[in-house]
Design a protein around this motif. Structure first.
Motif, mmCIF file in Angstrom:
data_model
loop_
_atom_site.group_PDB
_atom_site.id
_atom_site.type_symbol
_atom_site.label_atom_id
_atom_site.label_comp_id
_atom_site.label_asym_id
_atom_site.label_seq_id
_atom_site.Cartn_x
_atom_site.Cartn_y
_atom_site.Cartn_z
ATOM 1 N N LEU A 31 0.717 -1.053 -0.073
ATOM 2 C CA LEU A 31 -0.032 0.054 0.037
ATOM 3 C C LEU A 31 1.008 1.228 0.051
ATOM 4 C CD1 LEU A 31 -2.446 -1.783 2.310
ATOM 5 C CD2 LEU A 31 -3.256 -0.353 0.109
ATOM 6 N N TRP A 32 1.948 1.259 0.744
ATOM 7 C CA TRP A 32 2.851 2.264 0.748
ATOM 8 C C TRP A 32 3.447 2.531 -0.643
ATOM 9 C CZ3 TRP A 32 5.179 1.064 6.290
ATOM 10 C CH2 TRP A 32 4.317 1.628 7.281
ATOM 11 N N LYS A 33 3.993 1.509 -1.027
ATOM 12 C CA LYS A 33 4.482 1.536 -2.771
ATOM 13 C C LYS A 33 3.469 2.306 -3.660
ATOM 14 C CE LYS A 33 7.741 -2.023 -3.468
ATOM 15 N NZ LYS A 33 7.804 -3.503 -3.820
ATOM 16 N N ARG A 34 2.257 1.904 -3.594
ATOM 17 C CA ARG A 34 1.148 2.356 -4.228
ATOM 18 C C ARG A 34 1.111 3.988 -4.180
ATOM 19 N NH1 ARG A 34 -1.042 2.341 -8.649
ATOM 20 N NH2 ARG A 34 -3.183 2.604 -8.728
ATOM 21 N N TRP A 58 6.732 13.574 -0.174
ATOM 22 C CA TRP A 58 7.941 13.032 0.436
ATOM 23 C C TRP A 58 7.587 12.362 1.806
ATOM 24 C CZ3 TRP A 58 12.131 12.309 -2.441
ATOM 25 C CH2 TRP A 58 12.087 13.086 -3.530
ATOM 26 N N THR A 59 6.534 12.724 2.525
ATOM 27 C CA THR A 59 6.503 12.278 3.854
ATOM 28 C C THR A 59 5.819 10.874 3.633
ATOM 29 O OG1 THR A 59 3.831 12.423 4.305
ATOM 30 C CG2 THR A 59 5.179 14.578 4.429
ATOM 31 N N TYR A 60 5.081 10.565 2.611
ATOM 32 C CA TYR A 60 4.666 9.145 2.509
ATOM 33 C C TYR A 60 6.028 8.109 2.275
ATOM 34 C CZ TYR A 60 -0.002 10.748 1.273
ATOM 35 O OH TYR A 60 -1.124 11.293 1.032
ATOM 36 N N LYS A 61 6.896 8.665 1.497
ATOM 37 C CA LYS A 61 8.006 8.056 0.974
ATOM 38 C C LYS A 61 9.183 7.826 2.368
ATOM 39 C CE LYS A 61 8.639 10.339 -3.075
ATOM 40 N NZ LYS A 61 9.202 10.635 -4.481
ATOM 41 N N THR A 113 13.451 2.303 -4.676
ATOM 42 C CA THR A 113 13.580 4.125 -4.866
ATOM 43 C C THR A 113 14.479 4.506 -3.901
ATOM 44 O OG1 THR A 113 11.398 4.392 -3.488
ATOM 45 C CG2 THR A 113 11.174 4.219 -5.768
ATOM 46 N N SER A 114 14.900 5.784 -3.992
ATOM 47 C CA SER A 114 15.766 6.543 -2.875
ATOM 48 C C SER A 114 15.548 7.812 -3.132
ATOM 49 C CB SER A 114 17.144 6.197 -3.012
ATOM 50 O OG SER A 114 17.624 6.911 -4.185
#
Lengths: 114, 237
Positions: free
Chosen positions: B173-176, B185-188, B215-216
């Motif tokens: 879900l976070w990837k999505r 950027w807060t999700y990532k 990702t980074s």
């Protein structure tokens, strides 16, 4: 907001999203969206109809059956300049209601440990 | 930093409220205890502020007047010049770190002017040139297509599953959410920071592309046009 049912209690919906159920429709600030189809028979809101009307995505986890309703979309991130209800806890779990600062100016700063 | 500003503004009828976007409040605790805030210092475990106010990065702030009305939307909130900005990058710095620092130095900001604008508003209230009308506040907030609503719902559901079923349930879900709202950027960073690198680096910023998310920070900053596009800089002109 977490959805536990196909219907939503209007008071909970208003507290979570800022959208109030009024005779003229679903309203947030000065914006009202007529949505007769969103009213379920028992005074509850039909989650799917509300989502379709306000552009709120519904994402479901099939394994647990839990679903989440996203914020309204199709416009700006802010529908209204009125600050929504904001009840958060401090690091020790004590609740704080942002509305308790009415009458003062507030600089609300988001930060993170990461 | 925010405590110092709060102490200055408190007698002028202005309160600073800090909100940590942290799934685990204990990660925020050492910073809070070090700052010893006399202002409200809150925790937003599931990033409610992203959904309700349009926060997409940290630090970001909104200004709220005495009636509970926003007079500035979510925008970058730096009030001190970053030491990184003037730092020389030594020749022998590893390439990846060098690239990261180069992008970080491109992040725009006018911290001294932003701080001065806050003080001006604290003094003058609605008469401050920096206080916007409700219409301007809405107009200056970021656009929100349906993909961002789905990203917000995915991130929130991920947080719920993280706490009820464990991290593995949250990751898809976070990837999505990351894919659907790349500028958030807060999700990532919240998700990345739960992964540890082989070297055990303390900050997600320096992490290489990980196996979990692919990702980074550095790669995503470059993909989105470089450090100059990283922050929603307040328009103070």
């Amino acid at each position: 907001m977490l959805l536990t049912d196909a219907t939503i209690d209007p008071a909970t919906f208003a507290a979570e999203t800022g959208w109030e159920s009024k005779p003229e429709g679903l309203c947030k600030g000065d914006v009202c969206v007529p949505a007769p189809e969103a009213l379920a028979v028992d005074g509850q809101l039909d989650a799917a109809a509300v989502a379709a009307k306000l552009g709120m995505a519904i994402v479901r986890d099939e394994a647990s059956g839990v679903a989440v309703l996203g914020p309204e979309s199709g416009g700006r991130a802010l529908t209204s300049a009125t600050v929504p209800d904001l009840n958060l806890e401090d690091v020790d779990g004590n609740p704080f209601d942002l509305a308790s600062l009415h009458g003062r100016k507030v600089l609300l700063v988001a930060w993170a440990s990461w | 930093m925010w405590q110092e500003l709060h102490a200055e503004l408190e007698p002028k009828g202005t309160t600073v409220v800090t909100v940590a976007l942290d799934l685990d409040p204990e990660k925020a605790r050492p910073f809070i205890e070090a700052a010893s805030p006399t202002h409200p210092s809150l925790i937003d475990r599931h990033h409610h502020l992203d959904r309700s106010l349009g926060i997409v990065n940290v630090p970001m702030a909104v200004w709220i007047d005495e009636t509970g009305t926003l007079v500035r939307p979510a925008e970058a909130a730096s009030i001190k010049v970053s030491a990184m900005r003037s730092m020389e990058i030594p020749e022998d710095t590893p390439d990846r770190v060098k690239a990261l620092l180069t992008e970080a130095r491109k992040i725009p900001g006018r911290p001294e002017e932003y701080r001065a604008a806050i003080v001006d508003w604290a003094n003058k209230g609605a008469d401050s040139a920096f206080a916007l009308s409700p219409e301007e506040v809405i107009e200056r907030s970021q656009g929100r297509p349906i993909e961002h609503s789905e990203a917000a719902a995915s991130f929130e559901l991920g947080c719920h599953l993280y706490e009820t079923a464990g991290k593995d349930a949250a990751i898809p879900l976070w990837k999505r959410a990351h894919e659907l709202h790349r500028e958030n950027w807060t999700y990532k960073r919240q998700a990345w920071t739960l992964e540890t690198t082989a070297e055990g680096e303390p900050s997600d910023l320096f992490q290489e592309v990980g196996d979990v998310y692919g990702t980074s920070w550095l790669d995503d900053v470059v993909a989105l046009g470089g450090g100059e596009n990283y922050a929603i800089v307040p328009d103070l002109d």
